[in-house]
Scaffold this motif. Structure first.
Motif, PDB file in Angstrom:
ATOM      1  N   UNK A  80       1.055  -1.399   0.064  1.00 40.71           N
ATOM      2  CA  UNK A  80       0.191  -0.160  -0.242  1.00 40.71           C
ATOM      3  C   UNK A  80       1.117   0.990  -0.009  1.00 40.71           C
ATOM      4  N   UNK A  81       1.747   1.147   0.735  1.00 40.71           N
ATOM      5  CA  UNK A  81       2.461   2.703   1.061  1.00 40.71           C
ATOM      6  C   UNK A  81       3.102   2.499  -0.217  1.00 40.71           C
ATOM      7  N   UNK A  82       3.927   1.370  -1.030  1.00 41.88           N
ATOM      8  CA  UNK A  82       4.470   1.988  -2.824  1.00 41.88           C
ATOM      9  C   UNK A  82       3.748   2.034  -3.782  1.00 41.88           C
ATOM     10  N   UNK A  83       1.631   1.364  -3.140  1.00 42.47           N
ATOM     11  CA  UNK A  83       0.754   2.699  -4.126  1.00 42.47           C
ATOM     12  C   UNK A  83       0.255   4.223  -3.830  1.00 42.47           C
ATOM     13  N   UNK A  84       0.713   4.401  -2.476  1.00 41.78           N
ATOM     14  CA  UNK A  84       0.363   5.552  -2.280  1.00 41.78           C
ATOM     15  C   UNK A  84       1.171   6.536  -2.938  1.00 41.78           C
ATOM     16  N   UNK A  85       2.872   6.232  -1.820  1.00 43.58           N
ATOM     17  CA  UNK A  85       4.262   6.861  -3.069  1.00 43.58           C
ATOM     18  C   UNK A  85       4.349   7.087  -4.266  1.00 43.58           C
ATOM     19  N   UNK A  86       3.434   6.334  -4.979  1.00 45.01           N
ATOM     20  CA  UNK A  86       4.092   5.990  -6.250  1.00 45.01           C
ATOM     21  C   UNK A  86       4.329   7.321  -7.632  1.00 45.01           C
ATOM     22  N   UNK A  87       3.475   8.674  -6.904  1.00 48.84           N
ATOM     23  CA  UNK A  87       3.024   9.553  -7.724  1.00 48.84           C
ATOM     24  C   UNK A  87       4.413  10.792  -7.161  1.00 48.84           C
ATOM     25  N   UNK A  88       4.191  10.320  -5.320  1.00 50.04           N
ATOM     26  CA  UNK A  88       5.913  11.284  -4.883  1.00 50.04           C
ATOM     27  C   UNK A  88       7.429  10.921  -5.899  1.00 50.04           C
ATOM     28  N   UNK A  89       6.924   9.549  -6.169  1.00 53.38           N
ATOM     29  CA  UNK A  89       8.290   9.207  -6.595  1.00 53.38           C
ATOM     30  C   UNK A  89       8.520   9.563  -8.141  1.00 53.38           C
ATOM     31  N   UNK A  90       7.163   9.776  -8.714  1.00 49.79           N
ATOM     32  CA  UNK A  90       7.199  10.992 -10.090  1.00 49.79           C
ATOM     33  C   UNK A  90       7.401  11.698 -10.368  1.00 49.79           C
ATOM     34  N   UNK A  91       7.432  12.133  -9.434  1.00 50.27           N
ATOM     35  CA  UNK A  91       7.656  14.092  -9.232  1.00 50.27           C
ATOM     36  C   UNK A  91       8.689  14.336  -8.703  1.00 50.27           C
ATOM     37  N   UNK A  92       9.817  13.367  -8.068  1.00 51.32           N
ATOM     38  CA  UNK A  92      11.505  13.780  -8.040  1.00 51.32           C
ATOM     39  C   UNK A  92      11.024  13.037  -9.122  1.00 51.32           C
ATOM     40  N   UNK A 109       0.683  14.048 -13.953  1.00 53.28           N
ATOM     41  CA  UNK A 109       0.424  12.782 -13.467  1.00 53.28           C
ATOM     42  C   UNK A 109      -0.907  12.877 -13.198  1.00 53.28           C
ATOM     43  N   UNK A 110      -1.793  11.456 -13.738  1.00 56.53           N
ATOM     44  CA  UNK A 110      -3.083  11.127 -14.677  1.00 56.53           C
ATOM     45  C   UNK A 110      -3.948  11.082 -12.901  1.00 56.53           C
ATOM     46  N   UNK A 111      -4.446  10.483 -13.202  1.00 55.66           N
ATOM     47  CA  UNK A 111      -6.032   9.892 -11.638  1.00 55.66           C
ATOM     48  C   UNK A 111      -6.735  11.099 -11.140  1.00 55.66           C
ATOM     49  N   UNK A 112      -6.756  10.821 -10.220  1.00 55.43           N
ATOM     50  CA  UNK A 112      -8.465  11.697  -9.276  1.00 55.43           C
ATOM     51  C   UNK A 112      -7.567  13.163  -9.209  1.00 55.43           C
ATOM     52  N   UNK A 113      -8.094  13.966  -8.286  1.00 51.90           N
ATOM     53  CA  UNK A 113      -7.567  15.348  -8.037  1.00 51.90           C
ATOM     54  C   UNK A 113      -7.058  15.263  -6.676  1.00 51.90           C
ATOM     55  N   UNK A 114      -6.102  14.920  -5.823  1.00 55.25           N
ATOM     56  CA  UNK A 114      -5.468  14.958  -4.612  1.00 55.25           C
ATOM     57  C   UNK A 114      -4.481  15.145  -4.400  1.00 55.25           C
ATOM     58  N   UNK A 115      -3.491  15.364  -2.916  1.00 53.68           N
ATOM     59  CA  UNK A 115      -2.715  16.227  -3.111  1.00 53.68           C
ATOM     60  C   UNK A 115      -1.998  15.937  -4.100  1.00 53.68           C
ATOM     61  N   UNK A 116      -1.225  14.595  -4.131  1.00 53.05           N
ATOM     62  CA  UNK A 116      -0.210  14.664  -5.085  1.00 53.05           C
ATOM     63  C   UNK A 116      -0.233  15.202  -6.626  1.00 53.05           C
ATOM     64  N   UNK A 117      -1.911  14.862  -7.034  1.00 52.68           N
ATOM     65  CA  UNK A 117      -2.310  15.482  -8.174  1.00 52.68           C
ATOM     66  C   UNK A 117      -1.945  17.246  -8.347  1.00 52.68           C
TER      67      UNK A 117
END
Length: 358
Positions: A80-92, A109-117
């Motif tokens: 779960x942590x890996x899936x949740x942090x995947x957008x942050x890894x992409x940003x890095x 970044x695709x997907x729904x609008x959240x903090x990472x988006x």
């Protein structure tokens, strides 16, 4: 961060499981006649045997449940942590790519609008502004080098001609050198003014734009009359906060630009001031040649020139509106350029209105 989140998930599951088992013991098993005893090895074998789920085997069964929850929490938490942090890894990864490559890269970044988006979209917007700013600075450096090289080249040519001809009229040479040197000094002063405006190194005080418009009109009225341009001023008191010297330079540049790019012998310039919904507004409008929206959008870039100027005795550097834009930006305002349907340009400056004095 992924390891921290994994341990957090696993720890939370273990704590929740412990509280659940404690609640079961307190509310379900505490009132039974069998007393709680220290478990032996044989108790672990009988844990899952039907009919043996009493208080004696509750502790070893609970230990097995907690062990299962711990393993399950570690494995599930890691996934779960890996899936949740995947957008942050992409940003890095994007920041590293931009740091070592072109500024044209975007995360998108695709997907729904959240903090990472929102973080990714903000990063993309910042990159777009940075790319535009760098491109503008590169054009500015190239154009400034070209503009500064021109008077130096002319000076060198004049000196070469004078050196090759000992009988050359030195008076004419000195006059031409003085004119070229004056132009180079004016260009340098304009570049320094542009730099100072960007640095915002000035003291703010109350400034009435209507008074600045009157002062600029009185100063440039002889130039307008010389070329048959009529200046009409109107409006109410329009007070903002900022540098009076810079705002006066802004008004002078707008009025000088309106006179210079006008119809010869029959031109008109309108200068208006006023307050609109907590905003101090200065509008300078002039007649002239028809301008396209594409051309107007480039006029605030340094060294960009619009239509042909009248022969005002000053060829101009293409820095007038660039300085205006820089001064307006330094005062947290907005600059709008609009081509007039009948020809000419309308320039509107909007600055935050000054608060009422106590």
């Amino acid at each position: 961060m992924r390891l921290k989140l994994t341990l957090s998930y696993a720890g939370f599951l273990v704590i929740a499981g412990t509280l659940l088992l404690a609640a079961v013991w307190v509310f379900l098993l505490r009132g039974r006649s069998n007393s709680l005893a220290v478990p032996e090895r044989a108790d672990f074998v009988r844990v899952f045997t039907p009919g043996n789920f009493g208080p004696v085997v509750f502790v070893p069964a609970g230990i097995l449940v907690l062990a299962f929850l711990l393993v399950f929490g570690l494995v599930g938490g890691w996934i779960l942590a890996g899936r949740m942090l995947a957008p942050l890894t992409r940003i890095t990864d994007a920041t590293r790519r931009v740091a070592n490559g072109p500024l044209s890269y975007r995360i998108r970044l695709p997907g729904r609008r959240d903090e990472f988006r929102e973080l990714a979209d903000s990063f993309d917007a910042m990159l777009a502004r940075l790319e535009a700013h760098v491109a503008e600075q590169e054009r500015f450096a190239a154009n400034a080098s070209h503009e500064l090289r021109t008077p130096l080249a002319v000076t060198q040519a004049l000196l070469d001609v004078a050196g090759s001809d000992p009988h050359h009229d030195t008076g004419q040479l000195v006059a031409r050198l003085r004119a070229v040197n004056t132009r180079a000094i004016d260009l340098t002063e304009a570049l320094l003014l542009l730099s100072r405006a960007d640095q915002r190194s000035f003291t703010r005080k109350h400034v009435d734009l209507s008074l600045l418009a009157e002062e600029a009109t009185e100063t440039l009225l002889p130039l307008a009359e010389k070329h048959g341009v009529t200046i009409e001023t109107s409006g109410d008191m329009s007070t903002t906060t900022g540098s009076q010297a810079l705002l006066l330079q802004m008004t002078m540049n707008l009025l000088h630009n309106a006179i210079g790019h006008n119809l010869p012998g029959q031109g008109t310039v309108w200068v208006r001031t006023g307050i609109r919904t907590d905003t101090a507004v200065l509008t300078v409008e002039n007649t002239g040649e028809r301008l396209t929206p594409e051309l107007v959008s480039t006029l605030t870039e340094p060294f960009q020139r619009g239509s042909e100027r009248l022969h005002t005795g000053h060829a101009g550097f293409g820095l007038g509106l660039a300085i205006v834009k820089s001064i307006v930006r330094a005062h947290d305002g907005a600059l709008t350029l609009t081509p007039r349907p009948a020809g000419g340009l309308r320039v509107t400056v909007r600055l935050p209105a000054a608060p009422a004095r106590q």
